[in-house]
Design a protein around this motif. Structure first.
Motif, mmCIF file in Angstrom:
data_model
loop_
_atom_site.group_PDB
_atom_site.id
_atom_site.type_symbol
_atom_site.label_atom_id
_atom_site.label_comp_id
_atom_site.label_asym_id
_atom_site.label_seq_id
_atom_site.Cartn_x
_atom_site.Cartn_y
_atom_site.Cartn_z
ATOM 1 N N CYS A 98 -33.764 -51.638 20.168
ATOM 2 C CA CYS A 98 -34.149 -50.310 20.644
ATOM 3 C C CYS A 98 -33.276 -49.994 21.849
ATOM 4 O O CYS A 98 -32.353 -50.753 22.168
ATOM 5 C CB CYS A 98 -35.631 -50.295 21.038
ATOM 6 S SG CYS A 98 -36.082 -51.533 22.282
ATOM 7 N N GLY A 99 -33.524 -48.890 22.529
ATOM 8 C CA GLY A 99 -32.742 -48.563 23.714
ATOM 9 C C GLY A 99 -32.958 -49.576 24.821
ATOM 10 O O GLY A 99 -34.041 -50.163 24.935
ATOM 11 N N VAL A 100 -31.947 -49.784 25.656
ATOM 12 C CA VAL A 100 -32.061 -50.788 26.716
ATOM 13 C C VAL A 100 -33.037 -50.377 27.812
ATOM 14 O O VAL A 100 -33.427 -51.200 28.642
ATOM 15 C CB VAL A 100 -30.686 -51.104 27.360
ATOM 16 C CG1 VAL A 100 -29.768 -51.777 26.376
ATOM 17 C CG2 VAL A 100 -30.049 -49.843 27.940
ATOM 18 N N LEU A 145 -28.861 -59.538 31.823
ATOM 19 C CA LEU A 145 -28.335 -58.329 31.194
ATOM 20 C C LEU A 145 -29.145 -57.984 29.950
ATOM 21 O O LEU A 145 -29.523 -58.862 29.180
ATOM 22 C CB LEU A 145 -26.870 -58.548 30.811
ATOM 23 C CG LEU A 145 -26.105 -57.369 30.212
ATOM 24 C CD1 LEU A 145 -25.937 -56.245 31.245
ATOM 25 C CD2 LEU A 145 -24.732 -57.820 29.705
ATOM 26 N N ILE A 146 -29.400 -56.683 29.759
ATOM 27 C CA ILE A 146 -30.025 -56.158 28.550
ATOM 28 C C ILE A 146 -28.967 -55.343 27.816
ATOM 29 O O ILE A 146 -28.318 -54.486 28.421
ATOM 30 C CB ILE A 146 -31.225 -55.245 28.872
ATOM 31 C CG1 ILE A 146 -32.167 -55.882 29.894
ATOM 32 C CG2 ILE A 146 -31.952 -54.859 27.592
ATOM 33 C CD1 ILE A 146 -33.008 -56.993 29.382
ATOM 34 N N VAL A 147 -28.768 -55.592 26.518
ATOM 35 C CA VAL A 147 -27.761 -54.846 25.756
ATOM 36 C C VAL A 147 -28.355 -54.349 24.451
ATOM 37 O O VAL A 147 -29.317 -54.912 23.922
ATOM 38 C CB VAL A 147 -26.496 -55.697 25.461
ATOM 39 C CG1 VAL A 147 -25.921 -56.292 26.725
ATOM 40 C CG2 VAL A 147 -26.793 -56.791 24.449
ATOM 41 N N VAL A 157 -19.944 -48.687 20.577
ATOM 42 C CA VAL A 157 -20.473 -48.447 21.921
ATOM 43 C C VAL A 157 -21.619 -49.427 22.135
ATOM 44 O O VAL A 157 -22.492 -49.571 21.271
ATOM 45 C CB VAL A 157 -20.969 -47.003 22.098
ATOM 46 C CG1 VAL A 157 -21.813 -46.874 23.372
ATOM 47 C CG2 VAL A 157 -19.794 -46.038 22.186
ATOM 48 N N LEU A 158 -21.601 -50.110 23.269
ATOM 49 C CA LEU A 158 -22.659 -51.048 23.621
ATOM 50 C C LEU A 158 -23.306 -50.555 24.915
ATOM 51 O O LEU A 158 -22.636 -50.392 25.937
ATOM 52 C CB LEU A 158 -22.065 -52.443 23.821
ATOM 53 C CG LEU A 158 -23.039 -53.628 23.817
ATOM 54 C CD1 LEU A 158 -23.703 -53.781 22.463
ATOM 55 C CD2 LEU A 158 -22.308 -54.913 24.192
ATOM 56 N N PHE A 159 -24.609 -50.286 24.852
ATOM 57 C CA PHE A 159 -25.343 -49.837 26.025
ATOM 58 C C PHE A 159 -25.814 -51.054 26.813
ATOM 59 O O PHE A 159 -26.282 -52.044 26.230
ATOM 60 C CB PHE A 159 -26.534 -48.982 25.606
ATOM 61 C CG PHE A 159 -26.119 -47.694 24.953
ATOM 62 C CD1 PHE A 159 -25.915 -46.543 25.706
ATOM 63 C CD2 PHE A 159 -25.904 -47.638 23.580
ATOM 64 C CE1 PHE A 159 -25.511 -45.364 25.105
ATOM 65 C CE2 PHE A 159 -25.499 -46.461 22.971
ATOM 66 C CZ PHE A 159 -25.296 -45.327 23.732
ATOM 67 N N VAL A 160 -25.693 -50.989 28.130
ATOM 68 C CA VAL A 160 -26.006 -52.154 28.964
ATOM 69 C C VAL A 160 -26.833 -51.741 30.175
ATOM 70 O O VAL A 160 -26.657 -50.656 30.741
ATOM 71 C CB VAL A 160 -24.717 -52.866 29.442
ATOM 72 C CG1 VAL A 160 -23.953 -53.447 28.269
ATOM 73 C CG2 VAL A 160 -23.808 -51.919 30.220
ATOM 74 N N LYS A 161 -27.742 -52.621 30.552
ATOM 75 C CA LYS A 161 -28.560 -52.427 31.755
ATOM 76 C C LYS A 161 -28.653 -53.777 32.453
ATOM 77 O O LYS A 161 -29.069 -54.760 31.852
ATOM 78 C CB LYS A 161 -29.955 -51.919 31.383
ATOM 79 C CG LYS A 161 -30.845 -51.562 32.581
ATOM 80 C CD LYS A 161 -32.177 -51.014 32.098
ATOM 81 C CE LYS A 161 -33.130 -50.712 33.250
ATOM 82 N NZ LYS A 161 -32.709 -49.527 34.029
ATOM 83 N N GLY A 162 -28.232 -53.809 33.704
ATOM 84 C CA GLY A 162 -28.268 -55.067 34.442
ATOM 85 C C GLY A 162 -26.891 -55.500 34.896
ATOM 86 O O GLY A 162 -26.027 -54.670 35.225
#
Length: 379
Positions: free
Chosen positions: A189-191, A212-214, A98-103
């Motif tokens: 750490c968390g995105v 993008l932040i991952v 699982v890859l968490f993404v923001k942006g």
């Protein structure tokens, strides 16, 4: 609850990483079946201690509530089975399931064009993903070479991948943003958390500029000593090649380079002053077979990226000066971004007059001023 949400749930179970999750899928075929398995069924896979921990975890954890928290933080996720997951990253050992993404998730979709391409060679119509890493204690020399090479790579259409650390990482991200490019920051750490705090402005500018932040770590998770080496493998995995511009003999950037080599990615190193301890890491890489480079074009040549000059020619054709002096500036900036002092030297225009001309060209949209007195030509 759909299968993708079970993947999300497993990603938050302590001590269940990519290797353990792969064992669960092998034993139960789906994440949902594994999640709902009995203690007796789980014991052969998770063993007694982890089975007990997981069953206790399930009593207090709600996947649906966790997803709501993610949505409030504007965080989403992709799984190893999703179309958006980077095909380059899939090739590393134990990729995050699982890859968490923001942006801007579209940046990862760009890598779809590279799905059938060798990780070490590119076609001219592919988007290169270049990792740029190095020391946190950056010198003036390291800053200059990182800025110059990053600008050149961004002008050629590269996506820059780094780790948002102080020093080389922060410079690579910032110059990419200033040059109008796209960058991916991989966190330990968390995105939804910026680490280190000193880079909060860069973190926000990455998101504001369409970057993008991952991370493989869930929201709210703070960094640990072990999370940074783990983060480094993702930087290498997302990149066609990794460039180390400056680093000591014990620099964490060497871990990223080692990870890159392990999955067949090119490693590039910039030689530095032999008297500097912060050049010892790059010298070590060169001895180990890293490609010695002094420009972004050399990186592109090694990867088979041959369309940079075409891009420059097209840029030059699109932008025309209204005066001979403007055209002289355009001709110079069509080759590379230049500092105002360099423009004064090459154009031989009086400094005060040049400043006025550059201001007018900015108003016309011909050029843009970057950080530290540099200018670039707008496409």
């Amino acid at each position: 609850m759909n299968e993708k949400l079970f993947w999300l749930g497993w990603s938050q179970v302590p001590k269940v990483g990519p290797a353990r999750f792969a064992q669960l899928l092998a034993a139960f075929e789906t994440a949902g079946v594994a999640w709902n398995a009995s203690e007796k069924e789980l014991l052969p896979v998770l063993k007694p201690a982890l089975t007990a921990q997981f069953l206790d975890f399930k009593k207090t954890f709600s996947v649906e509530e966790y997803l709501e928290k993610m949505q409030m933080a504007k965080v989403s996720f992709v799984t190893l089975e999703d179309h958006e997951y980077s095909p380059l990253l899939k090739k590393i050992k134990n990729p995050p399931f699982v890859l968490f993404v923001k942006g801007n998730l579209d940046i990862l979709r760009v890598s779809e064009t590279n799905r059938e391409v060798s990780s070490s060679r590119l076609r001219s119509n592919n988007t290169p993903f270049i990792g740029i890493v190095g020391t946190r204690k950056i010198t003036d020399y390291g800053r200059q070479v990182t800025e110059a090479i990053t600008r050149e790579l961004v002008d050629a259409g590269c996506v820059i991948v780094s780790g948002l650390a102080m020093g080389v990482d922060a410079v690579a991200h910032q110059i990419t943003i200033d040059t109008g490019g796209k960058t991916i920051a991989v966190l330990g750490c968390g995105v939804d958390c910026c680490y280190p705090r000193e880079n909060q402005r860069v973190y926000e500018e990455i998101l504001d500029s369409g970057g993008l932040i991952v991370s493989e770590y869930g929201i709210g998770q703070q960094p640990t000593v072990g999370s940074f080496p783990s983060r480094n493998r993702i930087i290498a995995g997302l990149s066609h090649g990794v460039l180390v511009t400056e680093g000591a003999a014990d620099s964490g950037a060497l871990i990223t380079a080692k990870d890159a080599v392990s999955v067949g990615r090119k490693v590039f190193a910039v030689p530095g002053p032999v008297t500097s301890s912060l050049s010892q890491g790059t010298y070590h890489l060169i001895k180990q077979g890293a490609v010695v480079i002094s420009s972004g074009q050399e990186v592109l040549d090694e990867l088979g990226m041959i369309n940079q000059e075409l891009g420059r020619q097209n840029k030059k054709q699109r932008v025309k000066g209204d005066t001979d002096e403007e055209q002289k500036i355009i001709d110079l900036l069509s080759q590379e971004n230049l500092h105002v002092d360099e423009l004064i030297k090459k154009t031989k225009i009086d400094p005060s007059k040049l400043g006025t001309i550059l201001s007018l060209m900015e108003m016309k949209g011909m050029v843009s001023s970057l950080s530290a007195g540099f200018f670039r030509l707008n496409a």
